[in-house]
Design a protein around this motif. Sequence first.
Motif, PDB file in Angstrom:
ATOM      1  N   ALA A  10       0.835  -1.201   0.000  1.00 47.46           N
ATOM      2  CA  ALA A  10       0.000   0.000   0.000  1.00 47.46           C
ATOM      3  C   ALA A  10       0.869   1.250   0.000  1.00 47.46           C
ATOM      4  O   ALA A  10       2.009   1.239   0.471  1.00 47.46           O
ATOM      5  N   ALA A  11       0.285   2.312  -0.521  1.00 49.04           N
ATOM      6  CA  ALA A  11       0.857   3.657  -0.444  1.00 49.04           C
ATOM      7  C   ALA A  11      -0.112   4.457   0.425  1.00 49.04           C
ATOM      8  O   ALA A  11      -1.022   5.103  -0.092  1.00 49.04           O
ATOM      9  N   PRO A  12       0.057   4.396   1.743  1.00 50.25           N
ATOM     10  CA  PRO A  12      -0.920   5.027   2.639  1.00 50.25           C
ATOM     11  C   PRO A  12      -1.057   6.531   2.481  1.00 50.25           C
ATOM     12  O   PRO A  12      -2.135   7.074   2.670  1.00 50.25           O
ATOM     13  N   VAL A  13       0.040   7.222   2.147  1.00 56.24           N
ATOM     14  CA  VAL A  13      -0.007   8.668   1.953  1.00 56.24           C
ATOM     15  C   VAL A  13       0.301   8.952   0.488  1.00 56.24           C
ATOM     16  O   VAL A  13       1.399   8.643   0.021  1.00 56.24           O
ATOM     17  N   PRO A  14      -0.647   9.534  -0.256  1.00 59.36           N
ATOM     18  CA  PRO A  14      -0.412   9.821  -1.676  1.00 59.36           C
ATOM     19  C   PRO A  14       0.812  10.719  -1.871  1.00 59.36           C
ATOM     20  O   PRO A  14       1.073  11.616  -1.083  1.00 59.36           O
ATOM     21  N   ALA A  57       3.840  10.301  -1.308  1.00 60.08           N
ATOM     22  CA  ALA A  57       4.939  10.137  -0.354  1.00 60.08           C
ATOM     23  C   ALA A  57       5.766   8.930  -0.797  1.00 60.08           C
ATOM     24  O   ALA A  57       5.233   7.984  -1.389  1.00 60.08           O
ATOM     25  N   PRO A  58       7.065   8.935  -0.525  1.00 58.36           N
ATOM     26  CA  PRO A  58       7.896   7.828  -0.997  1.00 58.36           C
ATOM     27  C   PRO A  58       7.740   6.531  -0.196  1.00 58.36           C
ATOM     28  O   PRO A  58       8.018   5.461  -0.720  1.00 58.36           O
ATOM     29  N   LEU A  59       7.298   6.614   1.050  1.00 62.60           N
ATOM     30  CA  LEU A  59       7.215   5.414   1.886  1.00 62.60           C
ATOM     31  C   LEU A  59       6.032   4.545   1.498  1.00 62.60           C
ATOM     32  O   LEU A  59       4.950   5.036   1.181  1.00 62.60           O
ATOM     33  N   ARG A  60       6.255   3.242   1.549  1.00 62.16           N
ATOM     34  CA  ARG A  60       5.227   2.254   1.235  1.00 62.16           C
ATOM     35  C   ARG A  60       5.069   1.307   2.410  1.00 62.16           C
ATOM     36  O   ARG A  60       5.952   1.170   3.253  1.00 62.16           O
ATOM     37  N   LEU A  61       3.958   0.613   2.436  1.00 63.55           N
ATOM     38  CA  LEU A  61       3.660  -0.355   3.482  1.00 63.55           C
ATOM     39  C   LEU A  61       3.617  -1.742   2.857  1.00 63.55           C
ATOM     40  O   LEU A  61       3.036  -1.930   1.788  1.00 63.55           O
ATOM     41  N   ARG A  62       4.236  -2.712   3.530  1.00 64.38           N
ATOM     42  CA  ARG A  62       4.205  -4.098   3.070  1.00 64.38           C
ATOM     43  C   ARG A  62       3.798  -4.968   4.259  1.00 64.38           C
ATOM     44  O   ARG A  62       4.365  -4.861   5.337  1.00 64.38           O
ATOM     45  N   ILE A  63       2.800  -5.826   4.048  1.00 66.67           N
ATOM     46  CA  ILE A  63       2.349  -6.747   5.091  1.00 66.67           C
ATOM     47  C   ILE A  63       2.371  -8.150   4.498  1.00 66.67           C
ATOM     48  O   ILE A  63       1.796  -8.391   3.440  1.00 66.67           O
ATOM     49  N   GLU A  64       3.027  -9.063   5.208  1.00 70.02           N
ATOM     50  CA  GLU A  64       3.112 -10.448   4.736  1.00 70.02           C
ATOM     51  C   GLU A  64       2.922 -11.399   5.910  1.00 70.02           C
ATOM     52  O   GLU A  64       3.097 -11.027   7.059  1.00 70.02           O
ATOM     53  N   PHE A  65       2.553 -12.618   5.598  1.00 69.73           N
ATOM     54  CA  PHE A  65       2.388 -13.640   6.624  1.00 69.73           C
ATOM     55  C   PHE A  65       3.753 -14.110   7.105  1.00 69.73           C
ATOM     56  O   PHE A  65       4.690 -14.212   6.318  1.00 69.73           O
ATOM     57  N   THR A  66       3.857 -14.385   8.403  1.00 70.58           N
ATOM     58  CA  THR A  66       5.109 -14.920   8.938  1.00 70.58           C
ATOM     59  C   THR A  66       4.942 -16.403   9.201  1.00 70.58           C
ATOM     60  O   THR A  66       3.922 -16.843   9.735  1.00 70.58           O
ATOM     61  N   GLY A  67       5.956 -17.150   8.820  1.00 70.51           N
ATOM     62  CA  GLY A  67       5.930 -18.588   9.018  1.00 70.51           C
ATOM     63  C   GLY A  67       6.297 -18.966  10.450  1.00 70.51           C
ATOM     64  O   GLY A  67       6.721 -18.127  11.250  1.00 70.51           O
ATOM     65  N   THR A  68       6.127 -20.217  10.755  1.00 67.51           N
ATOM     66  CA  THR A  68       6.541 -20.765  12.039  1.00 67.51           C
ATOM     67  C   THR A  68       7.607 -21.818  11.760  1.00 67.51           C
ATOM     68  O   THR A  68       8.041 -21.984  10.617  1.00 67.51           O
ATOM     69  N   ILE A  69       7.995 -22.564  12.766  1.00 71.51           N
ATOM     70  CA  ILE A  69       8.989 -23.616  12.551  1.00 71.51           C
ATOM     71  C   ILE A  69       8.381 -24.809  11.842  1.00 71.51           C
ATOM     72  O   ILE A  69       9.101 -25.702  11.418  1.00 71.51           O
ATOM     73  N   HIS A  70       7.065 -24.830  11.701  1.00 72.00           N
ATOM     74  CA  HIS A  70       6.371 -25.919  11.012  1.00 72.00           C
ATOM     75  C   HIS A  70       6.098 -25.518   9.564  1.00 72.00           C
ATOM     76  O   HIS A  70       5.703 -24.378   9.294  1.00 72.00           O
ATOM     77  N   ALA A  71       6.267 -26.437   8.659  1.00 67.79           N
ATOM     78  CA  ALA A  71       6.049 -26.167   7.234  1.00 67.79           C
ATOM     79  C   ALA A  71       4.597 -25.768   6.969  1.00 67.79           C
ATOM     80  O   ALA A  71       3.669 -26.326   7.553  1.00 67.79           O
ATOM     81  N   ASP A  72       4.416 -24.788   6.105  1.00 67.72           N
ATOM     82  CA  ASP A  72       3.089 -24.329   5.664  1.00 67.72           C
ATOM     83  C   ASP A  72       2.195 -23.896   6.818  1.00 67.72           C
ATOM     84  O   ASP A  72       0.968 -24.002   6.737  1.00 67.72           O
ATOM     85  N   THR A  73       2.779 -23.389   7.909  1.00 68.35           N
ATOM     86  CA  THR A  73       2.026 -22.924   9.074  1.00 68.35           C
ATOM     87  C   THR A  73       2.428 -21.478   9.345  1.00 68.35           C
ATOM     88  O   THR A  73       3.606 -21.143   9.332  1.00 68.35           O
ATOM     89  N   TYR A  74       1.423 -20.633   9.591  1.00 74.44           N
ATOM     90  CA  TYR A  74       1.647 -19.198   9.733  1.00 74.44           C
ATOM     91  C   TYR A  74       1.200 -18.735  11.105  1.00 74.44           C
ATOM     92  O   TYR A  74       0.125 -19.088  11.569  1.00 74.44           O
TER      93      TYR A  74
END
Length: 162
Positions: free
Chosen positions: A28-32, A34-51
């Motif tokens: 996302a570009a929360p502020v029109p 503006a150079p800063l952007r936002l990135r949100i992603e899922f974080t994994g755990t020590i188990h495969a395919d688990t978030y």
Amino acid sequence: MSLQAPEFFAELCLPFHDHTVVGNTYFAAPVPDAPLRLRIEFTGTIHADTYGGLRVAVVHPDRGEIDAVALSFVDHGTFHRRDEATNTRPNTKQYGTFDTYHRPGRPPWDGAVTTGLRDAIEQYTTVWFPGAWAASAPRRTASRTPRSTPVPPTTPARARTR
């Protein structure tokens, strides 16, 4: 299997009009203008395919990632109701997480209550993107479906005799 990320991020009801989901990541570009952007992603755990949460990062196009924070599902009560209903114990693989395996027709993150995550994202992004939440959509309630409670009778019920 798909994490159905666009649906998950839509469930968060973030107010940023200029956004997109690529794969399993929200940008996302929360502020029109503006150079800063936002990135949100899922974080994994020590188990495969688990978030186990989300990683929220502020990114500059020239300098790369400037700051990031990890928001765990456990800390924000995302799966508390689901885990309590299914009697899932802490310190197990399923507690406060989701994986890519799920019931047909349901998202892998079924049972998630996203208000805690949304509040944490709002607090974090308010520091980096002042004013971006001013035109925020109304807050969602913690429950996905409104439920009505029956009103008790005003007169005591009499016992029947035969």
